[in-house]
Design an enzyme around this catalytic site. Structure first.
Site, PDB file in Angstrom:
ATOM      1  CE  LYS A 116      -4.288  -1.647   0.205  1.00  0.00           C
ATOM      2  NZ  LYS A 116      -4.891  -2.433   1.263  1.00  0.00           N
ATOM      3  CE  LYS A 198      -4.384  -8.746  -2.261  1.00  0.00           C
ATOM      4  NZ  LYS A 198      -4.847  -8.595  -0.958  1.00  0.00           N
ATOM      5  CE  LYS A 201     -13.041  -6.358  -0.048  1.00  0.00           C
ATOM      6  NZ  LYS A 201     -12.412  -6.493   1.022  1.00  0.00           N
TER       7      LYS A 201
HETATM    8  P1  TYM Z   1     -10.400  -8.531   2.790  1.00  0.00           P
HETATM    9  O1  TYM Z   1     -11.627  -7.720   2.972  1.00  0.00           O
HETATM   10  O2  TYM Z   1      -9.319  -7.981   1.921  1.00  0.00           O
HETATM   11  O3  TYM Z   1     -10.757  -9.966   2.221  1.00  0.00           O
HETATM   12  C1  TYM Z   1     -11.716 -10.800   2.826  1.00  0.00           C
HETATM   13  C2  TYM Z   1     -11.235 -12.244   2.728  1.00  0.00           C
HETATM   14  O4  TYM Z   1     -11.021 -12.607   1.354  1.00  0.00           O
HETATM   15  C3  TYM Z   1      -9.698 -13.125   1.191  1.00  0.00           C
HETATM   16  N1  TYM Z   1      -9.190 -12.726  -0.137  1.00  0.00           N
HETATM   17  C4  TYM Z   1      -8.823 -13.574  -1.102  1.00  0.00           C
HETATM   18  N2  TYM Z   1      -8.793 -14.912  -1.160  1.00  0.00           N
HETATM   19  C5  TYM Z   1      -8.375 -15.486  -2.315  1.00  0.00           C
HETATM   20  N3  TYM Z   1      -7.977 -14.774  -3.394  1.00  0.00           N
HETATM   21  C6  TYM Z   1      -7.977 -13.428  -3.385  1.00  0.00           C
HETATM   22  N4  TYM Z   1      -7.595 -12.729  -4.449  1.00  0.00           N
HETATM   23  C7  TYM Z   1      -8.415 -12.755  -2.197  1.00  0.00           C
HETATM   24  N5  TYM Z   1      -8.547 -11.459  -1.839  1.00  0.00           N
HETATM   25  C8  TYM Z   1      -9.029 -11.463  -0.579  1.00  0.00           C
HETATM   26  C9  TYM Z   1      -8.892 -12.493   2.306  1.00  0.00           C
HETATM   27  O5  TYM Z   1      -7.748 -13.260   2.603  1.00  0.00           O
HETATM   28  C10 TYM Z   1      -9.895 -12.468   3.424  1.00  0.00           C
HETATM   29  O6  TYM Z   1      -9.925 -13.717   4.080  1.00  0.00           O
HETATM   30  N6  TYM Z   1      -7.672  -7.857   6.893  1.00  0.00           N
HETATM   31  C11 TYM Z   1      -8.808  -8.562   6.366  1.00  0.00           C
HETATM   32  C12 TYM Z   1     -10.095  -8.319   7.137  1.00  0.00           C
HETATM   33  C13 TYM Z   1     -10.009  -8.588   8.592  1.00  0.00           C
HETATM   34  C14 TYM Z   1      -9.933  -9.877   9.200  1.00  0.00           C
HETATM   35  C15 TYM Z   1      -9.933  -9.642  10.589  1.00  0.00           C
HETATM   36  C16 TYM Z   1      -9.900 -11.173   8.681  1.00  0.00           C
HETATM   37  C17 TYM Z   1     -10.028  -7.678   9.602  1.00  0.00           C
HETATM   38  N7  TYM Z   1      -9.982  -8.303  10.783  1.00  0.00           N
HETATM   39  C18 TYM Z   1      -9.857 -10.699  11.496  1.00  0.00           C
HETATM   40  C19 TYM Z   1      -9.829 -12.228   9.590  1.00  0.00           C
HETATM   41  C20 TYM Z   1      -9.810 -11.981  10.975  1.00  0.00           C
HETATM   42  C21 TYM Z   1      -9.046  -8.103   4.940  1.00  0.00           C
HETATM   43  O7  TYM Z   1      -8.660  -7.040   4.552  1.00  0.00           O
HETATM   44  O8  TYM Z   1      -9.808  -8.934   4.211  1.00  0.00           O
END
Ligand code: TYM
Length: 333
Positions: A116, A198, A201
């Site tokens: 980032k 990857k 969003k």
């Molecule tokens: P976020 O919102 O980016 O993504 C949500 C979940 O989707 C998974 N993910 C993917 N899996 C496979 N391929 C991809 N291209 C891909 N992009 C995203 C992420 O690994 C995630 O599981 N930091 C976290 C949110 C969070 C969180 C937590 C997760 C905040 N607190 C506590 C678990 C436990 C995040 O930004 O996810």
């Protein structure tokens, strides 16, 4: 030792844009199965989302839509707790406590943060830097055993585990050291416009991802435009054919056919035919979710009720565990 039924699962997604097929295949799909066997807690982490500027009206909409997607995908509020992070203040309070045992040098090593920084340059907030600490608070607050996520979150969970250990050593054993659950296939779905990165969003190019809310025609169009490799063969080769390998992974996960089966099926066929069928397979796969979502959107008040109810349940666990942590530190008199 807790028996398996009492083990706790926590996971979350940010309402910072459109949830996409990567989020679904890497994370949400697992949650649906796991909720049958564990005490499951799923959050919409709005305080994480604002670590990068979000347009307020859009954020409001996305918080609710993300919750609706969880429900439409099959998260059942009778089995799992679903809530919005900012509704349970204990998250930010525990994050503050954990800040006091986190090291700047550790946060500087976080890959997602470094990525980032490259994009945002000097426009990086303290909140973005501190992101993994709030995430650790989310997890530790519920004495979580397992965190089902995509591969990109592994480092953050290792950090949470380390903070649990550090807190326990300093103040006495209360936090559980959480472990990630990462599935083999689908843990890292790549961007359709660039299979080296990857699916994301926050990608600038809308053709990077298939949003779970994309119309069927748009899904087919995006797959048609997906970057493939030179050559003609449809084979899984992560070295030379990253684009096709990614599409094969997606195809396999949405169709329940193995990659080997698909390779056989498409032997001698061209990329055009393959992509046409894949587009249709994704549309078919997402159809039930999209139908459920449409129904949920007709009654947002009902979803808000589910979220408020979830927050109440989460708060019971969170406030008890936070109190315990505060007592250990000496923040009570
Ligand atoms: P976020 O919102 O980016 O993504 C949500 C979940 O989707 C998974 N993910 C993917 N899996 C496979 N391929 C991809 N291209 C891909 N992009 C995203 C992420 O690994 C995630 O599981 N930091 C976290 C949110 C969070 C969180 C937590 C997760 C905040 N607190 C506590 C678990 C436990 C995040 O930004 O996810």
């Amino acid at each position: 030792m807790k028996d398996i039924k009492n083990k706790i699962i926590f996971s979350a997604a940010q309402p910072s844009g459109n949830l996409h097929l990567g989020n679904y295949l890497g994370a949400i799909k697992q949650w649906i199965d796991l909720q049958n066997n564990y005490k499951s807690i799923f959050s919409i982490v709005d305080y994480h989302a604002i670590t990068i500027y979000q347009e307020p009206q859009k954020l409001r909409e996305k918080i609710l839509e993300t919750a609706m997607i969880y429900l439409a995908a099959g998260i059942d509020p009778k089995k799992s707790i679903i809530f919005v992070q900012s509704d349970v203040r204990e998250h930010t309070e525990l994050a503050w406590i954990l800040n006091t045992i986190s090291k700047i040098s550790e946060l500087e090593l976080m890959t997602q943060y470094k990525d980032k920084v490259k994009k945002l340059r000097s426009n990086v907030s303290v909140g973005l830097f501190d992101y993994p600490v709030l995430m650790a608070a989310d997890i530790l607050l519920y004495k979580t055993d397992f965190v089902p996520v995509g591969e990109d979150q592994k480092q953050h969970i290792e950090f949470a585990r380390m903070l649990a250990r550090r807190f326990n050593n300093l103040y006495g054993e209360i936090f559980i050291e959480p472990k990630e659950i990462i599935i083999k296939e689908g843990a890292r779905i790549m961007g359709l416009d660039d299979p080296e990165k990857k699916m994301s969003k926050s990608a600038e190019n809308q053709n990077n991802y298939i949003a779970l809310i994309d119309e069927p025609s748009l899904i087919k169009e995006k797959i048609k435009k997906a970057v493939t490799d030179s050559g003609k063969e449809i084979v899984y080769d992560l070295e030379k054919k990253k684009g096709i390998a990614n599409l094969l992974t997606i195809y396999s996960l949405v169709s329940s056919k193995t990659i080997k089966q698909l390779e056989k099926e498409y032997k001698g066929k061209n990329y055009g035919e393959f992509k046409k069928d894949l587009g249709e397979a994704i549309v078919y796969f997402l159809d039930p979710l999209q139908k459920n979502l449409k129904k949920l959107k007709e009654n947002p008040a009902n979803v808000k009720k589910i979220l408020k109810n979830g927050a109440e349940q989460a708060k019971i666990i969170a406030s008890k565990n936070l109190e315990e942590a505060k007592n250990k530190i000496g923040i009570n008199y």
